[in-house]
Design an enzyme around this catalytic site. Structure first.
Site, PDB file in Angstrom:
ATOM      1  N   ASN A 162       3.568 -16.885 -18.735  1.00 43.98           N
ATOM      2  CA  ASN A 162       4.349 -16.062 -19.641  1.00 43.98           C
ATOM      3  C   ASN A 162       3.410 -15.015 -20.241  1.00 43.98           C
ATOM      4  O   ASN A 162       2.251 -14.904 -19.847  1.00 43.98           O
ATOM      5  CB  ASN A 162       5.004 -16.918 -20.732  1.00 43.98           C
ATOM      6  N   THR A 163       3.889 -14.287 -21.213  1.00 46.43           N
ATOM      7  CA  THR A 163       3.120 -13.192 -21.795  1.00 46.43           C
ATOM      8  C   THR A 163       1.969 -13.677 -22.665  1.00 46.43           C
ATOM      9  O   THR A 163       1.962 -14.809 -23.144  1.00 46.43           O
ATOM     10  CB  THR A 163       4.041 -12.280 -22.623  1.00 46.43           C
ATOM     11  N   ASN A 166      10.927 -23.321 -21.541  1.00 44.87           N
ATOM     12  CA  ASN A 166      10.078 -22.311 -22.154  1.00 44.87           C
ATOM     13  C   ASN A 166       9.058 -22.967 -23.080  1.00 44.87           C
ATOM     14  O   ASN A 166       9.283 -23.120 -24.272  1.00 44.87           O
ATOM     15  CB  ASN A 166      10.932 -21.299 -22.922  1.00 44.87           C
ATOM     16  N   PHE A 167       7.927 -23.325 -22.492  1.00 45.35           N
ATOM     17  CA  PHE A 167       6.815 -23.857 -23.269  1.00 45.35           C
ATOM     18  C   PHE A 167       5.782 -22.749 -23.457  1.00 45.35           C
ATOM     19  O   PHE A 167       4.581 -22.994 -23.464  1.00 45.35           O
ATOM     20  CB  PHE A 167       6.150 -25.033 -22.542  1.00 45.35           C
ATOM     21  N   SER A 168       6.265 -21.513 -23.613  1.00 42.35           N
ATOM     22  CA  SER A 168       5.319 -20.419 -23.477  1.00 42.35           C
ATOM     23  C   SER A 168       5.578 -19.160 -24.292  1.00 42.35           C
ATOM     24  O   SER A 168       4.712 -18.305 -24.357  1.00 42.35           O
ATOM     25  CB  SER A 168       5.256 -20.017 -22.007  1.00 42.35           C
ATOM     26  N   CYS A 169       6.721 -18.998 -24.909  1.00 38.14           N
ATOM     27  CA  CYS A 169       7.029 -17.743 -25.593  1.00 38.14           C
ATOM     28  C   CYS A 169       6.089 -17.527 -26.778  1.00 38.14           C
ATOM     29  O   CYS A 169       6.026 -18.349 -27.684  1.00 38.14           O
ATOM     30  CB  CYS A 169       8.477 -17.726 -26.070  1.00 38.14           C
TER      31      CYS A 169
END
Length: 177
Positions: free
Chosen positions: A88-89, A21-24
């Site tokens: 991601n979002t 998860n490099f994106s949250c």
């Protein structure tokens, strides 16, 4: 050390794949979420740590909260990622409660930035995935498409652009399995 520890634990538990998860957008610490995804050195370093401590495929999940998504994707590949999952979002404030004057989403009167997802992010996801797939350094990676997939037609679009798999979350949250 935390990345190494978690990698070993999920591998030991039987994970078939590890998605980094490099994106949250909700995480604000310098070593978490989209903050990492905007730093190519950290993306490469954390990907390398994970790859050195597992025998399962590793996907790096990219943030759309960046100008050029190919930069961290190239760093993930350099660190040994087998593929990319995207996107991601999108970091956002979804609204402001006009009675309390607190930004949404909120819990117990407190709020933070949230992540915007759903149908509206599909064109953005398709564009970012296309950017990566058409980058000469990133063509040979596995791609898992994410973002605004609600129907079988949406899924086909991600497959046609070059994804090998898709991930669906928001539609399941809205409509169930």
């Amino acid at each position: 050390e935390e990345w190494k520890y978690l990698t070993k634990e999920v591998t030991k538990a039987g994970a078939d794949l590890i998605e980094l998860n490099f994106s949250c957008p909700n995480m604000k610490h310098k070593d978490t979420g989209s903050v990492v995804g905007q730093n190519k050195e950290l993306v490469e370093e954390f990907t390398k740590i994970v790859k050195e401590n597992t025998n399962v495929p590793v996907l790096a999940k990219m943030t759309p909260n960046i100008t050029d998504i190919c930069v961290p994707a190239q760093a993930a590949k350099k660190g040994g990622a087998d593929g990319i999952s995207a996107i991601n979002t999108i970091k956002c404030i979804t609204g402001i409660d006009i009675d309390t004057l607190v930004p949404e989403p909120q819990v117990n009167g407190k709020s933070s930035l949230g992540g915007y997802s759903g149908r509206a992010v599909k064109p953005i996801a398709l564009r970012y995935i296309s950017d990566m797939i058409n980058d000469s350094e990133l063509k040979d990676l596995y791609y898992s498409g994410i973002g605004g997939i609600y129907t079988w037609k949406d899924a086909i679009e991600f497959l046609l652009i070059g994804c090998t798999s898709i991930q669906i979350t928001t539609a399941v949250m809205e409509y169930g399995l």
